[in-house]
Scaffold this motif. Structure first.
Motif, PDB file in Angstrom:
ATOM      1  N   ARG A  71      69.461 107.378  48.897  1.00  0.00           N
ATOM      2  CA  ARG A  71      68.521 106.693  49.568  1.00  0.00           C
ATOM      3  C   ARG A  71      68.846 106.121  50.750  1.00  0.00           C
ATOM      4  N   ARG A  72      70.231 105.933  51.120  1.00  0.00           N
ATOM      5  CA  ARG A  72      70.353 105.564  52.369  1.00  0.00           C
ATOM      6  C   ARG A  72      70.203 106.500  53.549  1.00  0.00           C
ATOM      7  N   LYS A  73      70.553 107.917  53.462  1.00  0.00           N
ATOM      8  CA  LYS A  73      70.078 108.784  54.355  1.00  0.00           C
ATOM      9  C   LYS A  73      68.679 109.073  54.445  1.00  0.00           C
ATOM     10  N   ILE A  74      67.961 109.219  53.244  1.00  0.00           N
ATOM     11  CA  ILE A  74      66.632 109.196  53.597  1.00  0.00           C
ATOM     12  C   ILE A  74      66.025 108.065  54.202  1.00  0.00           C
ATOM     13  N   THR A  75      66.420 106.875  54.001  1.00  0.00           N
ATOM     14  CA  THR A  75      65.947 105.732  54.990  1.00  0.00           C
ATOM     15  C   THR A  75      66.152 106.012  56.248  1.00  0.00           C
ATOM     16  N   ILE A  76      67.288 106.428  56.596  1.00  0.00           N
ATOM     17  CA  ILE A  76      67.723 106.437  57.931  1.00  0.00           C
ATOM     18  C   ILE A  76      66.964 107.630  58.728  1.00  0.00           C
ATOM     19  N   GLU A  77      66.521 108.726  57.819  1.00  0.00           N
ATOM     20  CA  GLU A  77      65.805 109.912  58.515  1.00  0.00           C
ATOM     21  C   GLU A  77      64.340 109.349  58.617  1.00  0.00           C
ATOM     22  N   LEU A  78      63.918 108.438  57.693  1.00  0.00           N
ATOM     23  CA  LEU A  78      62.461 107.810  57.880  1.00  0.00           C
ATOM     24  C   LEU A  78      62.397 107.077  59.043  1.00  0.00           C
ATOM     25  N   GLN A  79      63.279 106.249  59.321  1.00  0.00           N
ATOM     26  CA  GLN A  79      63.419 105.235  60.172  1.00  0.00           C
ATOM     27  C   GLN A  79      63.388 105.994  61.682  1.00  0.00           C
ATOM     28  N   GLN A  80      64.156 107.159  61.515  1.00  0.00           N
ATOM     29  CA  GLN A  80      64.130 107.949  62.958  1.00  0.00           C
ATOM     30  C   GLN A  80      62.844 108.556  63.271  1.00  0.00           C
ATOM     31  N   ARG A  81      61.938 108.641  62.210  1.00  0.00           N
ATOM     32  CA  ARG A  81      60.538 109.270  62.646  1.00  0.00           C
ATOM     33  C   ARG A  81      59.641 108.011  62.620  1.00  0.00           C
ATOM     34  N   GLN A  82      60.270 106.907  62.756  1.00  0.00           N
ATOM     35  CA  GLN A  82      59.256 105.816  63.029  1.00  0.00           C
ATOM     36  C   GLN A  82      58.452 105.399  61.923  1.00  0.00           C
ATOM     37  N   VAL A  83      58.826 105.659  60.662  1.00  0.00           N
ATOM     38  CA  VAL A  83      57.883 105.264  59.464  1.00  0.00           C
ATOM     39  C   VAL A  83      57.984 103.976  59.101  1.00  0.00           C
ATOM     40  N   SER A  84      57.048 103.031  58.863  1.00  0.00           N
ATOM     41  CA  SER A  84      56.900 101.823  58.469  1.00  0.00           C
ATOM     42  C   SER A  84      57.851 101.416  57.456  1.00  0.00           C
ATOM     43  N   PRO A  85      58.438 100.272  57.738  1.00  0.00           N
ATOM     44  CA  PRO A  85      59.409  99.763  56.448  1.00  0.00           C
ATOM     45  C   PRO A  85      58.530  99.833  55.171  1.00  0.00           C
ATOM     46  N   TYR A  86      57.203  99.170  55.073  1.00  0.00           N
ATOM     47  CA  TYR A  86      56.549  99.367  53.882  1.00  0.00           C
ATOM     48  C   TYR A  86      56.462 100.803  53.394  1.00  0.00           C
ATOM     49  N   CYS A  87      56.209 101.596  53.978  1.00  0.00           N
ATOM     50  CA  CYS A  87      56.123 102.981  53.642  1.00  0.00           C
ATOM     51  C   CYS A  87      57.588 103.692  53.195  1.00  0.00           C
ATOM     52  N   ILE A  88      58.467 103.287  53.918  1.00  0.00           N
ATOM     53  CA  ILE A  88      59.816 103.851  53.523  1.00  0.00           C
ATOM     54  C   ILE A  88      60.221 103.056  51.817  1.00  0.00           C
ATOM     55  N   LYS A  89      59.882 101.634  51.688  1.00  0.00           N
ATOM     56  CA  LYS A  89      60.077 101.179  50.447  1.00  0.00           C
ATOM     57  C   LYS A  89      59.143 102.048  49.475  1.00  0.00           C
ATOM     58  N   LYS A  90      58.007 102.197  49.483  1.00  0.00           N
ATOM     59  CA  LYS A  90      57.107 102.904  48.623  1.00  0.00           C
ATOM     60  C   LYS A  90      57.607 104.150  48.347  1.00  0.00           C
ATOM     61  N   ALA A  91      58.387 105.045  49.226  1.00  0.00           N
ATOM     62  CA  ALA A  91      58.944 106.417  49.177  1.00  0.00           C
ATOM     63  C   ALA A  91      59.962 106.209  48.147  1.00  0.00           C
ATOM     64  N   LEU A  92      60.946 105.052  48.625  1.00  0.00           N
ATOM     65  CA  LEU A  92      62.073 105.197  47.595  1.00  0.00           C
ATOM     66  C   LEU A  92      61.999 104.878  46.191  1.00  0.00           C
ATOM     67  N   GLN A  93      60.794 104.104  46.165  1.00  0.00           N
ATOM     68  CA  GLN A  93      60.596 103.582  44.431  1.00  0.00           C
ATOM     69  C   GLN A  93      60.190 104.893  43.942  1.00  0.00           C
ATOM     70  N   GLU A  94      59.662 106.105  44.525  1.00  0.00           N
ATOM     71  CA  GLU A  94      59.240 107.195  43.909  1.00  0.00           C
ATOM     72  C   GLU A  94      60.509 107.951  43.105  1.00  0.00           C
TER      73      GLU A  94
END
Length: 153
Positions: A71-94
């Motif tokens: 999850r940490r690596k996925i979060t970092i990659e999504l942040q680098q792509r400027q994805v919103s924290p809300y979308c990151i949270k939803k994605a990790l719940q999957e």
């Protein structure tokens, strides 16, 4: 705006899920700047070609299943792509918790076994380092590696 450019952007988004920053970069590549690029992105969102939450979920699921990222690596990659924290949270719940722990356990066991013959402390250290690079959470890693080391030892 040239309709052929919008068509190219639609094709670009239909081919695979994209995030807003990727589409913005593609707009620049096609010569769209400022308000024209914003208008094109708005059209893509309105026509459901571009959906950041859908992108984040597909990205997280794919990287976890195929590359076995934590999850940490996925979060970092999504942040680098400027994805919103809300979308990151939803994605990790999957990502299913049981699958996540099972994957971590499998990766830890495989890495630990591959270091046969090393000093036990070195084996643990290298296994932990490997799992940190994969993006798993330190507390989960330590618990799993400790369990494997105790079973082996």
């Amino acid at each position: 705006m040239d309709p052929s450019i919008l068509q190219k952007l639609r094709h670009y988004c239909a081919y695979q899920e994209r995030c807003h920053s990727e589409v913005a970069a593609k707009c620049r590549e096609l010569g769209l700047r400022g308000d024209a690029a914003d208008a094109a992105i708005a059209d893509l969102i309105a026509d459901n070609f571009l959906n950041e939450e859908r992108f984040a979920k597909a990205f997280a699921g794919g990287k976890f299943r195929l590359k076995q990222w934590g999850r940490r690596k996925i979060t970092i990659e999504l942040q680098q792509r400027q994805v919103s924290p809300y979308c990151i949270k939803k994605a990790l719940q999957e990502i299913d918790d049981a699958d996540y722990r099972e994957t971590l356990h499998k990766l830890a066991g495989k890495k630990y076994a591959s270091l046969e013959g090393e000093h036990p402390l070195k084996r643990k250290q290298k296994t932990i380092q490997h799992l940190i690079q994969k993006g798993f959470e330190t507390d989960l890693i330590l618990a799993v590696v400790e369990g494997i080391a105790n079973d082996a030892g």
